[in-house]
Design a protein around this motif. Structure first.
Motif, mmCIF file in Angstrom:
data_model
loop_
_atom_site.group_PDB
_atom_site.id
_atom_site.type_symbol
_atom_site.label_atom_id
_atom_site.label_comp_id
_atom_site.label_asym_id
_atom_site.label_seq_id
_atom_site.Cartn_x
_atom_site.Cartn_y
_atom_site.Cartn_z
ATOM 1 N N GLY A 171 5.802 -8.360 -6.729
ATOM 2 C CA GLY A 171 5.044 -7.828 -5.594
ATOM 3 C C GLY A 171 4.764 -6.330 -5.676
ATOM 4 O O GLY A 171 4.093 -5.768 -4.816
ATOM 5 N N GLU A 172 5.282 -5.680 -6.723
ATOM 6 C CA GLU A 172 5.119 -4.221 -6.848
ATOM 7 C C GLU A 172 3.766 -3.869 -7.471
ATOM 8 O O GLU A 172 3.270 -4.603 -8.331
ATOM 9 N N ALA B 76 -6.922 3.571 -0.462
ATOM 10 C CA ALA B 76 -7.526 3.289 0.846
ATOM 11 C C ALA B 76 -8.647 2.253 0.705
ATOM 12 O O ALA B 76 -8.828 1.395 1.576
ATOM 13 N N ARG B 77 -9.369 2.328 -0.392
ATOM 14 C CA ARG B 77 -10.446 1.344 -0.610
ATOM 15 C C ARG B 77 -9.895 -0.072 -0.720
ATOM 16 O O ARG B 77 -10.447 -1.023 -0.162
ATOM 17 N N PHE C 41 0.831 -1.202 0.000
ATOM 18 C CA PHE C 41 0.000 0.000 0.000
ATOM 19 C C PHE C 41 0.870 1.258 0.000
ATOM 20 O O PHE C 41 0.546 2.249 -0.659
ATOM 21 N N GLU C 42 1.994 1.191 0.719
ATOM 22 C CA GLU C 42 2.927 2.338 0.699
ATOM 23 C C GLU C 42 3.424 2.581 -0.723
ATOM 24 O O GLU C 42 3.456 3.707 -1.206
ATOM 25 N N LEU D 217 -4.978 -2.167 8.677
ATOM 26 C CA LEU D 217 -3.896 -1.207 8.404
ATOM 27 C C LEU D 217 -4.396 0.219 8.205
ATOM 28 O O LEU D 217 -3.608 1.160 8.133
ATOM 29 N N LEU D 218 -5.716 0.398 8.109
ATOM 30 C CA LEU D 218 -6.257 1.738 7.817
ATOM 31 C C LEU D 218 -5.916 2.738 8.913
ATOM 32 O O LEU D 218 -6.070 2.439 10.105
ATOM 33 N N THR D 219 -5.471 3.922 8.516
ATOM 34 C CA THR D 219 -5.211 4.988 9.481
ATOM 35 C C THR D 219 -6.516 5.775 9.693
ATOM 36 O O THR D 219 -7.459 5.623 8.905
#
Ligand SMILES: Nc1ncnc2c1ncn2[C@@H]1O[C@H](COP(=O)(O)OP(=O)(O)O)[C@@H](O)[C@H]1O
Ligand SMILES: [Mg+2]
Length: 229
Positions: free
Chosen positions: A144-145, A181-182, A112-113, A191-193
């Motif tokens: 994995g990217e 984010a979705r 996600f980063e 992991l959602l902030t």
């Protein structure tokens, strides 16, 4: 040896080894092509319904190729190898899977980063993707990217003086980030902030997106009605 760069559309099609999407109606065929030890993806509207193929196909091809040229060199975006006639694009093949096929828990935090970084990079180059909500447009490379495909719906940053276009562009950039984010929400919600949770809560309700969805759907339905059999 035959090179993908020289083959005609028919010769390319004859070398298809896999169908990602079968065309027809308003949709392109998306095929994996192999010639010798070269591979590439062919996105081809020539089999779409006749009027669609003639009008929308060439427009989509031009649009998508413009975005890909602007993004040339961005890691995570397939290279445009060539435009084939009016109706088809030949793209770098990205081995891996579509995010749609990845089960819950199947993506690590780094993914996600990296995906945020990719989205920011697209925006630095002046292109909002606008269709990252479709998980089929997000690929998880064999390494994995994250990779983004399908730039048909993109929106480019307007000129300095075009404040309206700049404003809309900003909204679409925001929507691209919300798409990350979705995906996180559906595959790794733990992991959602807080900020992402708030963005998701606001997400469905912005009038711009509602309008964009409405216009998008109507245009699609009307043109489908008018142009396809
Ligand atoms: N460059 C590529 N490398 C690997 N797979 C691709 C590539 N481009 C497209 N695909 C696969 O083909 C599917 C359909 O392509 P896409 O460009 O999204 O077409 P559509 O406009 O029909 O959605 C994608 O969901 C993806 O699985
Ligand atoms: Mg797609």
């Amino acid at each position: 040896m035959t090179s993908l760069r020289e083959l005609s559309l028919e010769d390319l099609r004859a070398r298809a080894v896999k169908t990602f999407r079968r065309g027809g109606g308003s949709r392109p065929d998306v095929l994996l092509i192999r010639a010798g030890n070269e591979q590439a993806v062919l996105k081809d509207y020539s089999r779409a319904d006749p009027w669609f193929g003639r009008l929308v196909g060439p427009l989509s091809i031009r649009r998508e190729s413009r975005a890909l040229k602007q993004l040339e060199g961005v890691q995570g975006v397939p290279r445009l190898l060539r435009i084939v006639g009016h109706n088809a694009l030949l793209l770098e093949y990205i081995p891996g899977t579509s995010a749609r096929e990845v089960p819950a828990g199947g993506l690590p935090p780094q993914f996600f980063e990296r995906f945020y970084r990719l989205v920011d990079r697209l925006h630095e180059f002046g292109v909002a993707h606008c269709d990252l909500r479709s998980e089929g447009n997000i690929l998880v490379g064999a390494d994995g990217e994250p990779h983004a495909v399908d730039f048909t719906a993109h929106f480019r940053r307007g000129r300095e003086w075009n404040l309206a276009a700049r404003w809309i562009y900003g909204k679409f950039c925001e929507a691209d980030r919300v798409a990350v984010a979705r995906l996180k929400n559906s595959r790794a919600p733990e992991l959602l902030t807080e900020t992402e949770k708030q963005a998701l809560a606001r997400d469905r309700n912005t009038w711009l997106e509602k309008t964009a969805r409405y216009v998008g759907k109507s245009v699609r339905n009307i043109s489908r009605f008018l142009l396809t059999r």
